[in-house]
Scaffold this motif. Structure first.
Motif, PDB file in Angstrom:
ATOM      1  N   GLY A  47       0.805  -1.217   0.000  1.00 58.69           N
ATOM      2  CA  GLY A  47       0.000   0.000   0.000  1.00 58.69           C
ATOM      3  C   GLY A  47       0.833   1.259   0.000  1.00 58.69           C
ATOM      4  O   GLY A  47       2.022   1.250  -0.362  1.00 58.69           O
ATOM      5  N   LEU A  48       0.202   2.351   0.429  1.00 62.64           N
ATOM      6  CA  LEU A  48       0.836   3.668   0.461  1.00 62.64           C
ATOM      7  C   LEU A  48       0.757   4.241   1.879  1.00 62.64           C
ATOM      8  O   LEU A  48      -0.240   4.053   2.581  1.00 62.64           O
ATOM      9  CB  LEU A  48       0.117   4.645  -0.476  1.00 62.64           C
ATOM     10  CG  LEU A  48       0.171   4.414  -1.986  1.00 62.64           C
ATOM     11  CD1 LEU A  48      -0.846   5.306  -2.675  1.00 62.64           C
ATOM     12  CD2 LEU A  48       1.563   4.727  -2.507  1.00 62.64           C
ATOM     13  N   THR A  49       1.800   4.959   2.284  1.00 61.36           N
ATOM     14  CA  THR A  49       1.783   5.708   3.544  1.00 61.36           C
ATOM     15  C   THR A  49       2.280   7.118   3.262  1.00 61.36           C
ATOM     16  O   THR A  49       3.291   7.300   2.583  1.00 61.36           O
ATOM     17  CB  THR A  49       2.681   5.055   4.605  1.00 61.36           C
ATOM     18  OG1 THR A  49       2.191   3.748   4.907  1.00 61.36           O
ATOM     19  CG2 THR A  49       2.688   5.877   5.893  1.00 61.36           C
ATOM     20  N   GLN A  50       1.561   8.092   3.819  1.00 60.50           N
ATOM     21  CA  GLN A  50       1.997   9.486   3.667  1.00 60.50           C
ATOM     22  C   GLN A  50       3.065   9.801   4.700  1.00 60.50           C
ATOM     23  O   GLN A  50       2.883   9.563   5.888  1.00 60.50           O
ATOM     24  CB  GLN A  50       0.809  10.433   3.830  1.00 60.50           C
ATOM     25  CG  GLN A  50       1.198  11.911   3.712  1.00 60.50           C
ATOM     26  CD  GLN A  50       0.008  12.826   3.679  1.00 60.50           C
ATOM     27  OE1 GLN A  50      -0.655  12.940   2.637  1.00 60.50           O
ATOM     28  NE2 GLN A  50      -0.298  13.461   4.799  1.00 60.50           N
ATOM     29  N   LEU A  79       7.639   9.082  13.333  1.00 60.83           N
ATOM     30  CA  LEU A  79       6.596   8.943  14.340  1.00 60.83           C
ATOM     31  C   LEU A  79       5.233   8.905  13.662  1.00 60.83           C
ATOM     32  O   LEU A  79       4.911   9.787  12.862  1.00 60.83           O
ATOM     33  CB  LEU A  79       6.657  10.124  15.319  1.00 60.83           C
ATOM     34  CG  LEU A  79       5.566  10.179  16.389  1.00 60.83           C
ATOM     35  CD1 LEU A  79       5.741   9.045  17.402  1.00 60.83           C
ATOM     36  CD2 LEU A  79       5.573  11.543  17.088  1.00 60.83           C
ATOM     37  N   VAL A  80       4.444   7.896  13.988  1.00 61.52           N
ATOM     38  CA  VAL A  80       3.085   7.807  13.453  1.00 61.52           C
ATOM     39  C   VAL A  80       2.203   8.779  14.214  1.00 61.52           C
ATOM     40  O   VAL A  80       2.181   8.767  15.459  1.00 61.52           O
ATOM     41  CB  VAL A  80       2.522   6.374  13.597  1.00 61.52           C
ATOM     42  CG1 VAL A  80       1.114   6.298  13.000  1.00 61.52           C
ATOM     43  CG2 VAL A  80       3.436   5.364  12.928  1.00 61.52           C
ATOM     44  N   ARG A  81       1.505   9.624  13.453  1.00 59.79           N
ATOM     45  CA  ARG A  81       0.585  10.549  14.113  1.00 59.79           C
ATOM     46  C   ARG A  81      -0.720  10.617  13.326  1.00 59.79           C
ATOM     47  O   ARG A  81      -0.748  10.367  12.121  1.00 59.79           O
ATOM     48  CB  ARG A  81       1.215  11.932  14.239  1.00 59.79           C
ATOM     49  CG  ARG A  81       1.464  12.643  12.932  1.00 59.79           C
ATOM     50  CD  ARG A  81       2.257  13.932  13.146  1.00 59.79           C
ATOM     51  NE  ARG A  81       2.388  14.686  11.901  1.00 59.79           N
ATOM     52  CZ  ARG A  81       3.187  15.754  11.759  1.00 59.79           C
ATOM     53  NH1 ARG A  81       3.949  16.171  12.780  1.00 59.79           N
ATOM     54  NH2 ARG A  81       3.231  16.396  10.601  1.00 59.79           N
ATOM     55  N   ALA A  82      -1.795  10.898  14.042  1.00 62.14           N
ATOM     56  CA  ALA A  82      -3.115  10.987  13.406  1.00 62.14           C
ATOM     57  C   ALA A  82      -3.172  12.236  12.540  1.00 62.14           C
ATOM     58  O   ALA A  82      -2.662  13.303  12.925  1.00 62.14           O
ATOM     59  CB  ALA A  82      -4.202  11.022  14.464  1.00 62.14           C
ATOM     60  N   ARG A  83      -3.784  12.099  11.384  1.00 59.56           N
ATOM     61  CA  ARG A  83      -4.003  13.289  10.564  1.00 59.56           C
ATOM     62  C   ARG A  83      -5.123  14.113  11.184  1.00 59.56           C
ATOM     63  O   ARG A  83      -6.075  13.548  11.740  1.00 59.56           O
ATOM     64  CB  ARG A  83      -4.406  12.898   9.151  1.00 59.56           C
ATOM     65  CG  ARG A  83      -3.350  12.183   8.336  1.00 59.56           C
ATOM     66  CD  ARG A  83      -3.721  12.223   6.856  1.00 59.56           C
ATOM     67  NE  ARG A  83      -3.105  11.161   6.097  1.00 59.56           N
ATOM     68  CZ  ARG A  83      -3.215  11.023   4.776  1.00 59.56           C
ATOM     69  NH1 ARG A  83      -3.952  11.887   4.084  1.00 59.56           N
ATOM     70  NH2 ARG A  83      -2.625  10.029   4.158  1.00 59.56           N
ATOM     71  N   PRO A  84      -5.048  15.441  11.042  1.00 57.06           N
ATOM     72  CA  PRO A  84      -6.176  16.265  11.487  1.00 57.06           C
ATOM     73  C   PRO A  84      -7.447  15.823  10.763  1.00 57.06           C
ATOM     74  O   PRO A  84      -7.392  15.384   9.609  1.00 57.06           O
ATOM     75  CB  PRO A  84      -5.758  17.679  11.084  1.00 57.06           C
ATOM     76  CG  PRO A  84      -4.262  17.625  10.987  1.00 57.06           C
ATOM     77  CD  PRO A  84      -3.934  16.236  10.537  1.00 57.06           C
ATOM     78  N   GLY A  95      -5.219   6.216   5.384  1.00 54.24           N
ATOM     79  CA  GLY A  95      -5.530   7.647   5.301  1.00 54.24           C
ATOM     80  C   GLY A  95      -5.795   8.336   6.623  1.00 54.24           C
ATOM     81  O   GLY A  95      -5.910   9.574   6.655  1.00 54.24           O
ATOM     82  N   ALA A  96      -5.896   7.590   7.717  1.00 54.05           N
ATOM     83  CA  ALA A  96      -6.154   8.220   9.016  1.00 54.05           C
ATOM     84  C   ALA A  96      -4.865   8.683   9.688  1.00 54.05           C
ATOM     85  O   ALA A  96      -4.911   9.406  10.691  1.00 54.05           O
ATOM     86  CB  ALA A  96      -6.893   7.260   9.939  1.00 54.05           C
ATOM     87  N   ILE A  97      -3.710   8.266   9.151  1.00 55.60           N
ATOM     88  CA  ILE A  97      -2.430   8.601   9.803  1.00 55.60           C
ATOM     89  C   ILE A  97      -1.436   9.158   8.794  1.00 55.60           C
ATOM     90  O   ILE A  97      -1.650   9.106   7.578  1.00 55.60           O
ATOM     91  CB  ILE A  97      -1.822   7.361  10.492  1.00 55.60           C
ATOM     92  CG1 ILE A  97      -1.587   6.207   9.484  1.00 55.60           C
ATOM     93  CG2 ILE A  97      -2.699   6.898  11.633  1.00 55.60           C
ATOM     94  CD1 ILE A  97      -0.273   6.173   8.786  1.00 55.60           C
ATOM     95  N   GLU A  98      -0.348   9.650   9.315  1.00 57.49           N
ATOM     96  CA  GLU A  98       0.826  10.003   8.518  1.00 57.49           C
ATOM     97  C   GLU A  98       2.051   9.735   9.373  1.00 57.49           C
ATOM     98  O   GLU A  98       1.943   9.554  10.591  1.00 57.49           O
ATOM     99  CB  GLU A  98       0.772  11.464   8.080  1.00 57.49           C
ATOM    100  CG  GLU A  98       0.741  12.460   9.230  1.00 57.49           C
ATOM    101  CD  GLU A  98       0.456  13.884   8.774  1.00 57.49           C
ATOM    102  OE1 GLU A  98       0.032  14.054   7.611  1.00 57.49           O
ATOM    103  OE2 GLU A  98       0.635  14.820   9.585  1.00 57.49           O
ATOM    104  N   VAL A  99       3.196   9.667   8.749  1.00 51.29           N
ATOM    105  CA  VAL A  99       4.440   9.427   9.472  1.00 51.29           C
ATOM    106  C   VAL A  99       5.286  10.693   9.409  1.00 51.29           C
ATOM    107  O   VAL A  99       5.647  11.160   8.323  1.00 51.29           O
ATOM    108  CB  VAL A  99       5.208   8.225   8.889  1.00 51.29           C
ATOM    109  CG1 VAL A  99       6.592   8.105   9.552  1.00 51.29           C
ATOM    110  CG2 VAL A  99       4.425   6.933   9.089  1.00 51.29           C
ATOM    111  N   GLN A 100       5.549  11.260  10.601  1.00 46.09           N
ATOM    112  CA  GLN A 100       6.416  12.437  10.690  1.00 46.09           C
ATOM    113  C   GLN A 100       7.863  11.961  10.609  1.00 46.09           C
ATOM    114  O   GLN A 100       8.362  11.277  11.495  1.00 46.09           O
ATOM    115  CB  GLN A 100       6.175  13.175  12.017  1.00 46.09           C
ATOM    116  CG  GLN A 100       7.056  14.407  12.210  1.00 46.09           C
ATOM    117  CD  GLN A 100       6.964  14.956  13.622  1.00 46.09           C
ATOM    118  OE1 GLN A 100       6.658  14.203  14.560  1.00 46.09           O
ATOM    119  NE2 GLN A 100       7.234  16.237  13.792  1.00 46.09           N
TER     120      GLN A 100
END
Length: 590
Positions: A47-50, A79-84, A95-100
């Motif tokens: 899959g894809l990760t932002q 760091l995995v963090r929730a998207r606004p 799509g609920a998360i992104e990686v900083q």
């Protein structure tokens, strides 16, 4: 270069993973800069990760991120963090998360791409084949190969559960006539002699039955030197199955269960069983094809009774010469233009029709085309054909087979234009009662309709040589949505019957022994009754995906010329290699 080993795939992270520190490995799929904040979609086969590089990120991290381009292979720690809430992407599994990003390592770089990985549609097929390793990265090909894998696993799962052994048969075999040209392989150790690549494992799976392995299968590689088409390749795979002590009903039951299992496990679709049985003659009469698409009606009807009474001399002459006149009702097509009808006529002509006659159905009767010849029979014609006001009646008069095939092709074209075939529906049927032999008009001889190891139906065994045109074989095809998925038969296990078939087909005893001696010899030692079938695996997978071309479901296919633009095969070889094989190339003369 420091390598960061991945701790999670690019399709795995969800909202519950927020707060975790992870390492991703993959390719840069997209990148964009939003006012100093950089976003990257990192892709692997899962899959894809932002990934986000914030505006206040460390200078060395920002410097590395600014180098990233499409298809760079990278490792990202972050760091995995929730998207606004407003930034979440419900259409993306992650799509609920992104990686900083905290650290990015470039594992390898990528040259300018010959086509964009997320938009292969604009690339020509030979370009995609030349860069197949890139084409296989696309979402379409990743899904196709994953589907193929699931179907292969489901096949093995089902058949092994039914007591089958998976047994490999040889790739280098003796050349035997099976319809297409063999691919030949010269033998260095046996000068002047050649192996053939198998067109199918037919003889070997029959030998396995003689050997006592009463339930055999393999997903077999097969090779045929013939022109390629969308649903045909020079090398392909089939689910090869053979069983001892069975009738065709046993084969039907097994294959129906297999198809139901494969479709359920691979794409989550429930297949209705048992499948419809349709005699070959009826299929040709009603649908003009031995592989009819049954997702829609459009049955063809016999128009001969009306043609005999009507005044259309073309049809009368066809009937006097022993031909047929067939009718097809095109629902709601009375408003078709002459151009549209002419286009349908061109389809019919491909299969031998001289033309395509037509009439429009009105409240008053029939109008246009050849309607004046049948005006007095209008009411009876409408009733017999089930034609309604606003329909278009299409007619073909020709030799029986040509009439059926021609109007059958028009039927398929009409269904395509009227969008009658639901792509989400899979309509299977068995075509049975095939002729055992077919007349070869060019060579003035009888050929096997399927192959020469098929058992005649019981009522024909005693005298099939005296009435070859009437003989039905104990053979069958599996058809789905207008495509032949499999052919099979109950085999001849009696060596005397097999010898009679060989003689009838023009093989002398010496010739039969030379070509098939090892099978005939094996049949001297108590062969069991047996039969089997071989579904085309590539075609099956393509059908499940709703596609017609099998090339997109084979990892490394050949183009229509049998070439691989990626590796340059077939290619010339060194003179020394030819010398070792005792081969000398000569220029072909016309």
């Amino acid at each position: 270069m420091e390598t960061m080993k991945r701790t999670v795939t690019c399709g795995a992270l969800r909202a519950g993973d927020a707060g975790k520190v992870v390492t991703l490995n993959g390719w840069v799929h997209r990148h964009r800069d939003h006012g100093g904040v950089r976003f990257y979609d990192i892709r692997d086969r899962y899959g894809l990760t932002q990934v986000v590089v914030d505006a206040d990120a460390a200078p060395d991290l920002r410097s590395t991120s600014e180098q990233l381009k499409f298809e760079y292979c990278v490792a990202v720690e972050g760091l995995v963090r929730a998207r606004p809430g407003t930034m979440a992407n419900p259409n993306m599994p992650t799509g609920a998360i992104e990686v900083q990003a905290r650290k990015i390592t470039i594992l390898s770089r990528c040259d300018v791409l010959p086509f964009m990985i997320d938009d292969r549609a604009d690339a020509k097929e030979d370009t995609r084949f030349a860069y197949r390793y890139l084409d296989l990265r696309t979402g379409t090909m990743q899904r196709n190969i994953a589907l193929r894998h699931r179907a292969a696993f489901a096949t093995r799962e089902y058949l092994v559960g039914k007591g089958f052994y998976e047994i490999e048969t040889p790739m280098f075999i003796k050349s035997t006539p099976e319809g297409a040209r063999d691919y030949l392989v010269p033998s260095r150790l046996n000068p002047g002699k050649f192996y053939a690549l198998p067109q199918s494992p037919q003889l070997y799976k029959q030998i396995l039955m003689v050997s006592g392995f009463d339930r055999y299968f393999q997903i077999a590689r097969c090779f045929r030197d013939e022109d390629a088409r969308a649903d045909r390749q020079h090398e392909f795979s089939q689910i090869d199955i053979e069983m001892s002590f069975v009738s065709k009903e046993d084969v039907f039951e097994l294959v129906e269960g297999l198809m139901a299992h494969i479709f359920k496990q691979s794409i989550g679709v429930d297949i209705e069983v048992p499948f419809q049985r349709l005699p070959h003659a009826e299929a040709m009469n009603r649908y003009g094809s031995d592989k009819p698409d049954l997702r829609y009606g459009l049955d063809m009807k016999d128009f001969a009774p009306f043609a005999r009474k009507g005044g259309f001399e073309v049809f009368r002459k066809v009937l006097e010469e022993g031909g047929a006149v067939k009718a097809l009702v095109a629902p709601g097509c009375a408003e078709y233009s002459r151009k549209q009808i002419t286009e349908l006529e061109s389809v019919a002509k491909v299969y031998g029709a001289a033309g395509l006659a037509w009439m429009k159905v009105t409240d008053a009767g029939l109008d246009g085309g050849v309607s004046k010849f049948f005006a007095e029979q209008a009411a009876d014609i409408k009733a017999a054909l089930g034609a309604k006001t606003g329909d278009l009646v299409l007619l073909v008069g020709a030799e029986f087979r040509a009439a059926c095939l021609s109007l059958g092709a028009v039927r398929v074209q009409l269904a395509r234009e009227l969008k009658l075939a639901d792509p989400k529906v899979f309509k299977f049927c068995w075509i049975v009662d095939f002729p055992l032999f077919e007349w070869n008009a060019e060579e003035k001889k009888w050929d096997p309709a399927h192959h020469m190891f098929t058992m005649p139906q019981e009522q024909y065994v005693g005298d099939f040589e005296k009435r070859p045109g009437e003989v039905k074989g104990d053979l069958y095809d599996l058809v789905c949505n207008g495509a032949e998925l499999a052919s099979g038969s109950i085999r001849i296990h009696d060596p005397e019957i097999q010898k009679r078939v060989f003689r009838f087909l023009g093989f002398s005893e010496d010739e039969a022994q030379r070509r098939f001696g090892f099978l005939l010899d094996a049949f001297r030692y108590g062969p069991p009754p047996h039969g089997g079938i071989a579904p085309g695996f590539d075609r099956l997978v393509a059908m499940m995906a709703g596609e017609t071309t099998i090339r997109d479901f084979i990892a490394f296919p050949k183009n229509t010329l049998g070439q691989s633009p990626m590796d340059g095969s077939p290619s010339e070889v060194d003179a020394r290699q030819l010398q070792d094989l005792h081969i000398r190339l000569v220029e072909k003369k016309d």
